[in-house]
Design a protein around this motif. Structure first.
Motif, short mmCIF file in Angstrom:
data_model
loop_
_atom_site.label_atom_id
_atom_site.label_comp_id
_atom_site.label_asym_id
_atom_site.label_seq_id
_atom_site.Cartn_x
_atom_site.Cartn_y
_atom_site.Cartn_z
N ALA A 110 -1.39 7.27 5.72
CA ALA A 110 -0.46 8.07 5.20
C ALA A 110 0.32 8.40 6.05
N HIS A 111 -0.11 7.98 6.86
CA HIS A 111 0.63 8.51 8.11
C HIS A 111 2.40 7.81 8.41
N LYS A 112 2.96 8.53 9.20
CA LYS A 112 3.93 7.23 9.87
C LYS A 112 4.20 6.43 11.14
N ALA A 113 2.94 5.89 11.52
CA ALA A 113 2.74 5.38 12.19
C ALA A 113 1.80 4.35 12.65
N ALA A 114 0.69 3.70 13.69
CA ALA A 114 -0.44 3.64 13.84
C ALA A 114 -0.38 2.23 15.06
N ALA A 155 1.07 -1.33 -0.14
CA ALA A 155 0.03 0.66 -0.20
C ALA A 155 1.01 1.19 0.43
N ARG A 156 2.58 0.97 0.56
CA ARG A 156 2.82 2.10 0.92
C ARG A 156 4.80 2.31 0.11
N PRO A 157 4.31 2.89 -1.14
CA PRO A 157 5.41 2.47 -2.12
C PRO A 157 6.79 3.19 -1.46
N ASP A 158 6.15 4.34 -0.62
CA ASP A 158 7.95 4.72 -0.15
C ASP A 158 8.22 4.14 1.18
N VAL A 159 7.11 3.36 1.71
CA VAL A 159 7.32 3.39 2.98
C VAL A 159 8.86 1.90 2.77
#
Length: 263
Positions: free
Chosen positions: A178-182, A114-118
């Motif tokens: 789109a966050h850095k954490a959950a 889901a997050r190609p940036d991660v």
């Protein structure tokens, strides 16, 4: 503090190191694996290990739908770069001789998809993270450090047991957004970053922010930082470079104390 808040970007500070660049994918792969091993060793020191629970992953720099992860059942404090296993999008171990944690695949495969940036994602059953998660609430901006997560973390409130299905991993990825954490209610924390170092640092400081809020609320009613100043503080300490940089002192210490992690 009065007047309009201002932001000093970390890039404007002289002589601040930057994340390394690599000449080849092989060099970058080795670096990511060594950073994973260092992160596991540090998680062990912080007491984030509990039985066989917990996992940190790093996307492979060439095979972007593959990720490196810790072997199922190996203690964080013993992991070396050479112990890590490479897993493909179907959950098959394509490099390495150890077993895969099914929960690691169910959660991390969906986040990486889901997050190609991660590049990296970290999850563990840390004491303060899971204690705060039991409340089913987001963290408040009550300290400077907690502001790194202000309006930049999600809440997954649908605990149904150990995560073995990718469908639940997909819902966790949706809660992360789109966050850095959950915060995973009744479960623990998960953090992500553009580097392994960043993802690991967000987990460490988020667990401590959970501890700080638990202590503050036990003593009284914490005073929240106002919205505008919390946003500015997040810009200052919650950006990708700040996350990577704040991990560096911990990295230097663990590399000196436990150099075998590079093997």
């Amino acid at each position: 503090m009065s007047g309009s808040p201002t932001t000093v970007p970390p890039t404007s500070v002289p002589n601040v190191p930057q994340p390394p660049k690599f000449a080849t994918p092989a060099e970058e792969r080795l670096h990511r694996k060594r950073m994973l091993a260092a992160a596991f060793r540090l998680f062990s020191r912080f007491g984030f290990d509990e039985g066989v629970a917990g996992h940190i992953t790093a996307r492979d720099p060439e095979r972007l739908d593959h990720f490196w992860v810790n072997p199922f059942g190996m203690h964080f404090g013993q992991i070396r770069a050479s112990d890590l296993i490479l897993v493909n999008h179907a959950g098959q171990v394509v490099e390495g001789k150890h077993a895969l944690n099914g929960a690691a695949f169910a959660i991390h495969s969906q986040i990486h998809a889901a997050r190609p940036d991660v590049v990296a994602a970290a999850h563990a059953h840390s004491m303060y993270g899971k204690s705060w998660a039991a409340l089913g609430r987001l963290l408040d901006p009550i300290t400077q450090d907690a502001c790194a997560f202000y309006e930049d973390h999600g809440l997954f409130s649908d605990f149904t047991g150990v995560v073995y299905e990718t469908s639940e991993g997909e819902r966790i990825a949706e809660a992360l957004g789109a966050h850095k954490a959950a915060i995973l209610q009744n479960h623990g924390l998960i953090t992500v970053g553009e580097t392994v170092e960043e993802a690991a640092w967000w987990f460490i400081t988020m667990d401590r922010s959970c501890q700080a809020q638990l202590l503050a609320e036990a003593a009284g009613v914490p005073v929240k930082i106002d919205h505008s100043h919390a946003l500015v503080t997040r810009q200052q300490i919650g950006n990708h470079l700040a996350g990577w940089f704040q991990f560096q002192p911990l990295l230097a210490r663990i590399l000196r104390d436990e150099p075998d992690l590079r093997d």
